[in-house]
Design a protein around this motif. Structure first.
Motif, PDB file in Angstrom:
ATOM      1  N   LEU A  88       1.118  -1.154   0.063  1.00 25.61           N
ATOM      2  CA  LEU A  88      -0.064  -0.019  -0.180  1.00 25.61           C
ATOM      3  C   LEU A  88       0.394   1.325  -0.248  1.00 25.61           C
ATOM      4  O   LEU A  88       0.252   1.984  -0.915  1.00 25.61           O
ATOM      5  N   ALA A  89       1.878   1.794   0.686  1.00 28.29           N
ATOM      6  CA  ALA A  89       3.069   2.486   0.279  1.00 28.29           C
ATOM      7  C   ALA A  89       3.032   2.468  -0.649  1.00 28.29           C
ATOM      8  O   ALA A  89       3.648   3.465  -0.872  1.00 28.29           O
ATOM      9  N   ASP A  90       4.056   1.445  -1.328  1.00 27.60           N
ATOM     10  CA  ASP A  90       4.195   1.846  -2.218  1.00 27.60           C
ATOM     11  C   ASP A  90       3.252   1.859  -3.780  1.00 27.60           C
ATOM     12  O   ASP A  90       3.747   2.917  -4.104  1.00 27.60           O
ATOM     13  N   ALA A  91       2.080   1.641  -3.511  1.00 27.37           N
ATOM     14  CA  ALA A  91       1.293   2.101  -4.360  1.00 27.37           C
ATOM     15  C   ALA A  91       1.248   3.552  -4.689  1.00 27.37           C
ATOM     16  O   ALA A  91       0.736   4.224  -5.144  1.00 27.37           O
ATOM     17  N   LYS A  92       0.657   3.942  -2.935  1.00 30.47           N
ATOM     18  CA  LYS A  92       0.842   5.527  -2.729  1.00 30.47           C
ATOM     19  C   LYS A  92       1.889   6.556  -2.975  1.00 30.47           C
ATOM     20  O   LYS A  92       1.917   7.544  -3.767  1.00 30.47           O
ATOM     21  N   ALA A  93       2.951   5.508  -2.797  1.00 26.15           N
ATOM     22  CA  ALA A  93       3.792   6.607  -3.275  1.00 26.15           C
ATOM     23  C   ALA A  93       4.644   6.904  -4.561  1.00 26.15           C
ATOM     24  O   ALA A  93       4.810   7.868  -5.714  1.00 26.15           O
ATOM     25  N   VAL A  94       3.462   5.681  -5.840  1.00 23.66           N
ATOM     26  CA  VAL A  94       3.714   6.074  -7.305  1.00 23.66           C
ATOM     27  C   VAL A  94       2.702   6.756  -7.753  1.00 23.66           C
ATOM     28  O   VAL A  94       3.024   7.686  -8.690  1.00 23.66           O
ATOM     29  N   LEU A  95       1.633   6.397  -6.728  1.00 21.29           N
ATOM     30  CA  LEU A  95       0.949   7.824  -7.491  1.00 21.29           C
ATOM     31  C   LEU A  95       1.095   9.147  -6.777  1.00 21.29           C
ATOM     32  O   LEU A  95       0.871   9.966  -7.634  1.00 21.29           O
ATOM     33  N   ALA A  96       1.910   9.495  -5.938  1.00 19.89           N
ATOM     34  CA  ALA A  96       2.454  10.262  -5.812  1.00 19.89           C
ATOM     35  C   ALA A  96       3.832  10.798  -6.341  1.00 19.89           C
ATOM     36  O   ALA A  96       3.257  12.627  -7.015  1.00 19.89           O
ATOM     37  N   GLN A  97       4.285  10.446  -7.237  1.00 14.34           N
ATOM     38  CA  GLN A  97       4.993  10.664  -8.149  1.00 14.34           C
ATOM     39  C   GLN A  97       4.499  10.981  -9.740  1.00 14.34           C
ATOM     40  O   GLN A  97       4.972  11.730  -9.843  1.00 14.34           O
ATOM     41  N   ASP A  98       3.603  10.346  -9.603  1.00 18.76           N
ATOM     42  CA  ASP A  98       2.945  10.559 -10.962  1.00 18.76           C
ATOM     43  C   ASP A  98       1.760  11.740 -11.411  1.00 18.76           C
ATOM     44  O   ASP A  98       2.155  12.436 -11.829  1.00 18.76           O
ATOM     45  N   ALA A  99       1.579  11.805  -9.943  1.00 17.63           N
ATOM     46  CA  ALA A  99       0.892  13.464  -9.626  1.00 17.63           C
ATOM     47  C   ALA A  99       1.599  14.731 -10.081  1.00 17.63           C
ATOM     48  O   ALA A  99       1.338  15.692 -10.225  1.00 17.63           O
ATOM     49  N   ASN A 100       3.281  14.450  -9.952  1.00 12.46           N
ATOM     50  CA  ASN A 100       3.731  14.899  -9.631  1.00 12.46           C
ATOM     51  C   ASN A 100       4.856  15.527 -10.962  1.00 12.46           C
ATOM     52  O   ASN A 100       6.269  15.100 -10.937  1.00 12.46           O
ATOM     53  N   THR A 101       4.221  14.524 -11.441  1.00 11.09           N
ATOM     54  CA  THR A 101       5.508  14.078 -12.971  1.00 11.09           C
ATOM     55  C   THR A 101       4.437  14.791 -14.381  1.00 11.09           C
ATOM     56  O   THR A 101       3.301  15.403 -14.726  1.00 11.09           O
TER      57      THR A 101
END
Length: 310
Positions: A271-284
């Motif tokens: 879950l933490a990994d998925a949240k990190a990916v979503l946060a990175q995508d939102a800032n890319t």
């Protein structure tokens, strides 16, 4: 909250998260906590570390029980001392690859007392995180001291803890123990993965009957009351104490211990990994530059203008 006036007057600002050095790459941090001492928290920490390692993960243990460390002895590190590389400490590595940093690895003799006050202990936690070369780790388990004092505050406020495993015992104090841990986790905004009950029963070696030495467990009711999961029950077993004293927990720990706790840790990590990916995508950026930016330094400002305003 921090305040420049309070700082100027000599007051303390809000604690900041400790920085990770560039020789460490810790993916997930799991704390093992109890509201009181003597419930076998270090045994649970060691067992989880061994089982995670057996599953092919790279595992470390930060022994935050500064004044009562037991992890090095449990993993066969008695008499060993941590060394350094440049300005960083190097954790000791167990026979089967578990990395450990503990105050006992910094003492001339493991029986020397650690007579440190709170701020010095908090500084040791910072060193064990920021000034230790952990290398790549899938999981770093933090073996907490008993209670909810200075060290717990330091860990939860300054380390990127993904979740907490609470350890308790079957006595009537269980409700208070779980309540303290859950309430602290709630105040620190750290999720509780669930509760492990140690010393839950003893099994008769002749007939296999389970005897509840400390009386009937109320763990299910207490867990339901506070909305947490039961992650397992461990028996009173002299073999556990013997392997910890001998430093052979990696070799002799029975396979398949605490499967629900291991599954909770795995799910939390995913879950933490998925949240990190979503946060990175939102800032890319969506354009061909394919990097996270605020568009002040981007060569394709016309494409990134909308991304920079999100």
């Amino acid at each position: 909250m921090g305040c420049e006036h309070a700082q100027a007057a000599g007051g303390q600002t809000a604690p900041q998260q400790f920085e990770e050095n560039n020789l460490s790459e810790v993916k997930h941090v799991i704390a093992v906590l109890s509201g009181k001492g003597g419930v076998g928290k270090s045994l649970v920490t060691g067992a989880l570390a061994v089982e995670l390692s057996r599953a092919g993960n790279k595992v470390g243990i930060l022994d935050a029980d500064i004044t009562g460390p037991s992890i090095p002895k449990m993993l066969g590190m008695s008499g060993r001392c941590a060394h350094g590389i440049g300005n960083l400490l190097l954790p000791e590595i167990s026979t089967r690859g578990i990395k450990v940093m503990s105050s006992n690895l910094l003492l001339a003799n493991e029986t020397d007392p650690v007579l440190w006050r709170g701020p010095v202990i908090a500084g040791a936690i910072r060193q064990f995180w920021s000034e230790t070369s952990w290398g790549p780790l899938d999981y770093l388990l933090v073996d907490m001291p008993p209670g909810t004092g200075d060290v717990a505050l330091t860990v939860f406020q300054s380390l990127p803890v993904d979740g907490i495993v609470v350890v308790t015992s079957p006595q009537d104090l269980v409700s208070m123990i779980v309540a303290k841990a859950v309430n602290m986790a709630d105040k620190m905004n750290v999720p509780v993965l669930g509760v492990v009950e140690n010393m839950s029963y003893v099994e008769c070696p002749d007939c296999g009957k389970k005897i509840e030495v400390f009386g009937q467990s109320h763990l299910d009711e207490v867990a339901a009351q506070y909305g947490v999961d039961v992650l397992g029950r461990l028996p009173i077993n002299p073999a556990f104490a013997a392997m910890c004293d001998a430093g052979t927990i990696e070799e002799n720990l029975p396979a398949g211990m605490l499967p629900a706790a291991l599954e909770a840790i795995r799910v939390t990590a995913e879950l933490a990994d998925a949240k990190a990916v979503l946060a990175q995508d939102a800032n890319t950026c969506d354009c061909s530059c394919d990097h996270a930016c605020d568009c002040d330094e981007c060569d394709c400002a016309e494409h990134c203008e909308s991304a920079g305003s999100n």
